[in-house]
Design an enzyme around this catalytic site. Structure first.
Site, mmCIF file in Angstrom:
data_model
loop_
_atom_site.group_PDB
_atom_site.id
_atom_site.type_symbol
_atom_site.label_atom_id
_atom_site.label_comp_id
_atom_site.label_asym_id
_atom_site.label_seq_id
_atom_site.Cartn_x
_atom_site.Cartn_y
_atom_site.Cartn_z
ATOM 1 N N GLU A 110 0.895 -1.087 -0.066
ATOM 2 C CA GLU A 110 -0.040 0.027 -0.134
ATOM 3 C C GLU A 110 0.673 1.153 0.000
ATOM 4 O OE1 GLU A 110 -3.734 -0.024 2.033
ATOM 5 O OE2 GLU A 110 -3.747 -2.207 1.907
ATOM 6 N N LYS A 131 1.671 4.255 -5.317
ATOM 7 C CA LYS A 131 2.304 3.342 -5.255
ATOM 8 C C LYS A 131 3.664 3.539 -6.290
ATOM 9 C CE LYS A 131 -1.498 0.617 -4.048
ATOM 10 N NZ LYS A 131 -2.525 -0.274 -4.161
#
Ligand SMILES: [Zn+2]
Length: 273
Positions: free
Chosen positions: A3, A52
């Site tokens: 994450e 990300k």
């Protein structure tokens, strides 16, 4: 898939070790040999993350863009480093440290304009100080898509993964199947502020904890969670276990190609009214 807090943590790890340092760069695997040769000997100015995506800055108009994808790994160690495994796409060495990148989905050199194009197609990131939830809200407020799917759409909001989406919806008592356009503005503002706080804590601790102080194992006298993801959570991967608030069984279903977890009593469909 890591994450966003993991990628921001990696940016911080790079800054702490390499910022202002002339870097020796190689590609033991060979697939980034030309790129590594171009940054070899250059000073790393900064490292930053958006969602990300990780960006390592080497002087004007030159960035290394890394996306770990599902299988990529970044590991740090001291220098001089041991001989590299031939799976290392990019090895950076400087100031007593080294970093090895393996198996990323993306590892490429970008110009400022190419980097900006990536920022432009990503939604705001709760961990970027310059971002706020406004742009995400404009998309959510006109969408018939469920809020649970919208939270995983990197074009809407960047960096939220499967754990944070499940947990933040639980913390605000929001039915995951609620269409974006049925969400209240005040609910969205609360969700955004909560993501900022939770994800900052995730960067600090390098793990995801989402339970409030009154719901920790110590406060409730319950055993701590055992899971390779670590951290204390309300619903993520707790299928069939009792809800920490109401005791109902946590449910799971597939949503946006990922497992969704929620409490049917704390996050009732009635919230759609
Ligand atoms: Zn519950």
């Amino acid at each position: 898939m890591p994450e966003g807090h993991t990628i921001h943590r990696l940016a911080l790890d790079h800054r702490e070790r390499f910022e202002g340092v002339a870097i020796r760069a190689t590609s033991p695997q060979g697939r980034f040999a030309a790129g590594a040769a171009l940054i070899d000997g250059q000073v790393m100015d900064t490292a930053e993350a958006h969602g990300k995506h990780l960006f390592l800055g080497f002087g004007p108009d030159r960035w290394v863009h890394v996306h770990l994808g599902l299988f990529g790994k970044l590991g740090f160690g001291t220098a001089p480093p041991p001989p590299p495994a031939d799976t290392v796409r990019l090895r950076l060495v400087g100031a007593g440290h080294h970093a090895d990148l393996r198996g990323p989905t993306a590892c490429a050199l970008l110009t400022d304009a190419e980097k900006q194009a990536i920022h432009d197609r990503l939604g705001p990131d709760p961990l970027r100080p310059q971002d706020d939830g406004e742009r995400a809200w404009r998309r959510i407020a006109r969408s018939r898509t469920t809020i649970a799917a919208l939270l995983l759409d990197q074009k809407v909001i960047a960096g939220v993964g499967n754990v944070y989406r499940a947990e933040v919806l639980f913390r605000h008592g929001i039915d995951p199947y609620l269409p974006g356009r049925a969400l209240g503005r005040d609910q969205w503002d609360a969700v955004w502020a909560d993501l900022v706080a939770l994800m900052r804590e995730g960067v600090r601790n390098n793990r995801i904890d989402t339970v409030r102080p009154e719901h920790t194992p110590e406060a409730m006298g319950r055993p701590p969670r055992v899971d390779d993801h670590g951290g204390e959570v309300y619903v993520y991967r707790r299928t069939g276990a009792p809800c920490h608030l109401c005791g109902s069984e946590i449910r799971t279903a597939d949503l946006a190609a990922r497992n969704l977890f929620w409490c049917p009593r704390c996050q009732p469909p009635a919230a759609r009214l």
